[in-house]
Design an enzyme around this catalytic site. Structure first.
Site, PDB file in Angstrom:
ATOM      1  N   GLU A 110       3.719   1.490   4.893  1.00 60.53           N
ATOM      2  CA  GLU A 110       5.190   1.505   4.944  1.00 60.53           C
ATOM      3  C   GLU A 110       5.639   1.338   3.507  1.00 60.53           C
ATOM      4  OE1 GLU A 110       7.026   2.062   7.542  1.00 60.53           O
ATOM      5  OE2 GLU A 110       5.464   1.927   9.056  1.00 60.53           O
ATOM      6  N   CYS A 143      14.259  -1.628   1.494  1.00 52.68           N
ATOM      7  CA  CYS A 143      13.551  -0.340   1.447  1.00 52.68           C
ATOM      8  C   CYS A 143      14.442   0.802   1.923  1.00 52.68           C
ATOM      9  CB  CYS A 143      12.278  -0.408   2.279  1.00 52.68           C
ATOM     10  SG  CYS A 143      12.583  -0.900   3.981  1.00 52.68           S
ATOM     11  N   LYS A 151      -1.768 -11.425   3.645  1.00 53.25           N
ATOM     12  CA  LYS A 151      -1.508 -11.703   2.224  1.00 53.25           C
ATOM     13  C   LYS A 151      -0.054 -11.339   1.917  1.00 53.25           C
ATOM     14  CE  LYS A 151      -1.567  -9.830  -1.668  1.00 53.25           C
ATOM     15  NZ  LYS A 151      -0.377 -10.600  -2.134  1.00 53.25           N
ATOM     16  N   GLU A 199      12.884   4.867  -6.965  1.00 52.05           N
ATOM     17  CA  GLU A 199      13.463   3.690  -6.322  1.00 52.05           C
ATOM     18  C   GLU A 199      13.720   2.607  -7.371  1.00 52.05           C
ATOM     19  OE1 GLU A 199      10.660   1.567  -3.875  1.00 52.05           O
ATOM     20  OE2 GLU A 199      12.128   1.369  -2.263  1.00 52.05           O
TER      21      GLU A 199
HETATM   22  P1  NAD Z   1       4.208  -4.107  -4.199  1.00 50.74           P
HETATM   23  O1  NAD Z   1       3.586  -2.804  -3.877  1.00 50.74           O
HETATM   24  O2  NAD Z   1       4.248  -4.532  -5.617  1.00 50.74           O
HETATM   25  O3  NAD Z   1       3.475  -5.285  -3.412  1.00 50.74           O
HETATM   26  C1  NAD Z   1       3.418  -5.335  -2.013  1.00 50.74           C
HETATM   27  C2  NAD Z   1       2.295  -6.259  -1.600  1.00 50.74           C
HETATM   28  O4  NAD Z   1       1.059  -5.656  -1.949  1.00 50.74           O
HETATM   29  C3  NAD Z   1       2.300  -7.629  -2.288  1.00 50.74           C
HETATM   30  O5  NAD Z   1       1.850  -8.603  -1.377  1.00 50.74           O
HETATM   31  C4  NAD Z   1       1.278  -7.427  -3.394  1.00 50.74           C
HETATM   32  O6  NAD Z   1       0.720  -8.632  -3.877  1.00 50.74           O
HETATM   33  C5  NAD Z   1       0.263  -6.582  -2.646  1.00 50.74           C
HETATM   34  N1  NAD Z   1      -0.699  -5.821  -3.441  1.00 50.74           N
HETATM   35  C6  NAD Z   1      -0.483  -5.089  -4.556  1.00 50.74           C
HETATM   36  N2  NAD Z   1      -1.646  -4.514  -4.961  1.00 50.74           N
HETATM   37  C7  NAD Z   1      -2.603  -4.889  -4.078  1.00 50.74           C
HETATM   38  C8  NAD Z   1      -4.009  -4.631  -3.935  1.00 50.74           C
HETATM   39  N3  NAD Z   1      -4.676  -3.865  -4.811  1.00 50.74           N
HETATM   40  N4  NAD Z   1      -4.666  -5.159  -2.891  1.00 50.74           N
HETATM   41  C9  NAD Z   1      -4.006  -5.925  -1.994  1.00 50.74           C
HETATM   42  N5  NAD Z   1      -2.707  -6.231  -2.082  1.00 50.74           N
HETATM   43  C10 NAD Z   1      -2.005  -5.707  -3.106  1.00 50.74           C
HETATM   44  O7  NAD Z   1       5.674  -4.086  -3.565  1.00 50.74           O
HETATM   45  P2  NAD Z   1       6.797  -5.191  -3.693  1.00 50.74           P
HETATM   46  O8  NAD Z   1       7.394  -5.091  -5.075  1.00 50.74           O
HETATM   47  O9  NAD Z   1       6.277  -6.505  -3.219  1.00 50.74           O
HETATM   48  O10 NAD Z   1       7.842  -4.683  -2.605  1.00 50.74           O
HETATM   49  C11 NAD Z   1       8.828  -3.743  -2.864  1.00 50.74           C
HETATM   50  C12 NAD Z   1       8.440  -2.407  -2.264  1.00 50.74           C
HETATM   51  O11 NAD Z   1       8.232  -2.550  -0.861  1.00 50.74           O
HETATM   52  C13 NAD Z   1       9.537  -1.377  -2.401  1.00 50.74           C
HETATM   53  O12 NAD Z   1       8.964  -0.159  -2.806  1.00 50.74           O
HETATM   54  C14 NAD Z   1      10.098  -1.265  -0.997  1.00 50.74           C
HETATM   55  O13 NAD Z   1      10.714  -0.034  -0.708  1.00 50.74           O
HETATM   56  C15 NAD Z   1       8.875  -1.483  -0.179  1.00 50.74           C
HETATM   57  N6  NAD Z   1       9.227  -1.869   1.190  1.00 50.74           N
HETATM   58  C16 NAD Z   1       9.057  -0.937   2.183  1.00 50.74           C
HETATM   59  C17 NAD Z   1       9.407  -1.242   3.494  1.00 50.74           C
HETATM   60  C18 NAD Z   1       9.251  -0.238   4.607  1.00 50.74           C
HETATM   61  O14 NAD Z   1       9.476  -0.599   5.761  1.00 50.74           O
HETATM   62  N7  NAD Z   1       8.907   1.000   4.340  1.00 50.74           N
HETATM   63  C19 NAD Z   1       9.926  -2.505   3.782  1.00 50.74           C
HETATM   64  C20 NAD Z   1      10.081  -3.425   2.744  1.00 50.74           C
HETATM   65  C21 NAD Z   1       9.718  -3.093   1.450  1.00 50.74           C
END
Ligand code: NAD
Length: 489
Positions: free
Chosen positions: A248, A282, A173, A383
């Site tokens: 992550e 990130c 997803k 962040e």
């Molecule tokens: P987000 O948490 O809003 O969403 C991430 C994913 O989770 C999306 O696909 C979203 O639709 C899904 N999601 C959210 N709630 C869910 C649920 N209840 N069930 C299933 N799926 C669900 O994050 P974002 O805004 O898409 O991404 C930005 C974040 O990602 C930042 O905090 C960034 O630091 C982090 N990030 C971390 C890394 C790493 O390697 N640590 C890498 C890239 C991004």
């Protein structure tokens, strides 16, 4: 319109809706996709379960699974122009960056292709003549792979490659904002010969399409990359059915610069650390921690160079940074800056949307530097995920380490110094999963990637990344079975 790839077929959602994908650079319509509702996601899980329990993939020898990953790498290289264009249209990122990401993705797939089929478990000493004992690896089962919007296909590849190599099946997803390259990937996997049902794709917003991925008992593992709030909610639901969970999460990454660092190098990396992909990384070095004696000269140079950064859309070859992903995200970044200024930070540049009429339809925000910040400010310890650099100062090495560790996150950080001993001392004391010395952002597939503290509990890439997707099993074989007569006859 294609959207859900379930059991080897494209189909429209049964209980979801439609979403228009617009390019963040200019608002143009990129695609209209069908999004999954919970029943669709349950169908995808059922297909992945069936493929794991009754399909050929888990029992395919690892060398063949590895060969498939190699073919996928070749196909992505063949179609790199289409992939990069799709990624840039969804994210608004510069085409050159998307092209770079596609090369990285092929590299990641090749890394896992290269280590596949080289290890057959190990035999351990039993101390007995009548038994042999083996440690082997097996796939975990059905994996839910949930990815964010900032590096859509790269984050996906980091999960899909080890997941498939280990013999699992999955439901992917991606972020609802950036579905296009995930759709392309399903086509590529099928072309490479992956059996039906091994890879499944559901699109849609987390709270709508996502919940079955952490609730459904037929899912064995959830690998999540995204924000802390979503990750911890998913982990707590997944705990009810004792799934494996790899998280992550975000980062608030310090970049520590000592006065003895090479000035030009440190300034240059400080800019890339925070303004690459407009800070939507990130591991962005969004928190500059600079030695007080260097502060004035360093910040003056940074400000001059930040002001000169040219913003533009994916296909503007002169652009150096692109837009933010959405209006809502830009609002969030602006709110952090506003609050920091109210809390006493000094605005040195940026802090506004560009006035250029060619950019008004996109979600642009000028590279921003906030000086004289403290770790109490939300913009420093949370962040913002935008092009915003906060500046703090230190006078001693101990103070530098203490500031760098004064965060709930622990994903990555950098240290710039000309003193090799200090570099190692400070890097050793920084509580972050990756620490770069006189550098920022590079990674190689061979080195594991993962955070400490609230940045997560998982490791991606490298052998540890593979181990996230494997069960380790001990097989004991009594090779001379006889009655034991624990109880008298
Ligand atoms: P987000 O948490 O809003 O969403 C991430 C994913 O989770 C999306 O696909 C979203 O639709 C899904 N999601 C959210 N709630 C869910 C649920 N209840 N069930 C299933 N799926 C669900 O994050 P974002 O805004 O898409 O991404 C930005 C974040 O990602 C930042 O905090 C960034 O630091 C982090 N990030 C971390 C890394 C790493 O390697 N640590 C890498 C890239 C991004």
């Amino acid at each position: 319109m294609e959207a859900l790839w379930i059991g080897g077929e494209w189909r429209a959602a049964r209980d979801g809706g439609l979403r228009e994908i617009h390019c963040p650079a200019d608002g143009s319509l990129v695609a209209t996709v069908s999004e999954a509702g919970p029943d669709d996601t349950a169908d995808a899980i059922a297909a992945a379960r069936e493929a794991f329990d009754a399909g050929p993939w888990p029992a395919t020898v690892e060398a063949e699974r590895a060969a498939l990953l190699g073919r996928v790498a070749e196909l992505i290289e063949r179609d790199a122009a289409d992939y990069a264009r799709a990624e840039s249209l969804d994210t608004g990122k510069r085409l050159v960056e998307s092209e770079y990401d596609m090369a990285d993705i092929a590299n990641c797939l090749r890394y896992y292709a290269g280590i596949g089929g080289t290890e057959a478990g190990r035999v351990v000493e039993t101390g007995r003549a009548d038994a042999i004992s083996r440690i082997v690896h097996e796939p975990v089962g059905v994996c839910a792979l949930i990815t964010p919007w900032n590096y859509p296909l790269l984050q996906t590849a980091w999960k899909v490659a080890p997941c498939l190599l280990a013999g699992n099946t999955f439901v992917l997803k991606p972020s609802e904002l950036t579905p296009s390259t995930a759709i392309l990937l399903m086509k590529t996997l099928a072309e490479a010969g992956l059996p039906s049902g091994v890879a499944n794709l559901v699109l849609g917003a987390g709270p709508v399409a996502g919940p079955p991925l952490s609730e459904d008992p037929r899912v064995d593992l959830v690998s999540f990359t995204g924000g802390v709030a979503s990750g911890s909610a998913i982990a707590s639901v997944a705990a009810r059915t004792v799934k494996r969970v790899a998280l992550e999460l975000g980062g608030k990454n310090p970049n520590v610069v000592f006065a003895d660092a090479d000035f030009e190098t440190a300034v240059d990396f400080a800019l890339t650390a925070v303004f690459l992909h407009s800070g939507q990384v990130c591991s962005a070095g969004a928190r500059l921690v600079v030695e007080e004696s260097l502060h004035d000269q360093f910040v003056a140079e940074l400000v001059e160079r930040a002001r000169a950064i040219r913003l533009g859309g994916p296909f503007d070859e002169a652009a150096q940074a692109g837009p933010l992903i959405s209006a809502a995200h830009r609002d969030k970044v602006e709110a952090y800056v506003k609050q920091a200024l109210a809390d006493g930070a000094v605005l040195r540049c940026g802090g506004e949307r560009p006035a250029d009429p060619g950019l008004v339809d996109g979600f642009y925000y000028r590279p921003t530097i906030l000086d004289r910040c403290t770790s109490a400010m939300a913009c420093v310890h949370e962040e913002s995920f935008g092009p915003v650099l906060t500046v703090e100062t230190f006078t001693t090495e101990d103070e530098a380490v203490s500031i760098a560790n004064d965060t709930d996150y622990g994903l990555a950080g950098g240290v710039f110094t000309g003193n090799a001993g200090r570099a190692q001392r400070v890097a050793g004391r920084m509580r972050h999963g990756t620490v770069w010395i006189n550098d920022f952002h590079p990674y190689v597939p061979q080195a594991e990637w993962g955070g400490m503290k609230r940045s997560g509990n998982g490791r991606e890439l490298g052998l540890q990344g593979l181990d996230e997707y494997r069960e380790t099993k001990h097989i004991w074989h009594n090779i001379d079975p006889k009655p034991q007569y624990w109880f008298p006859r």
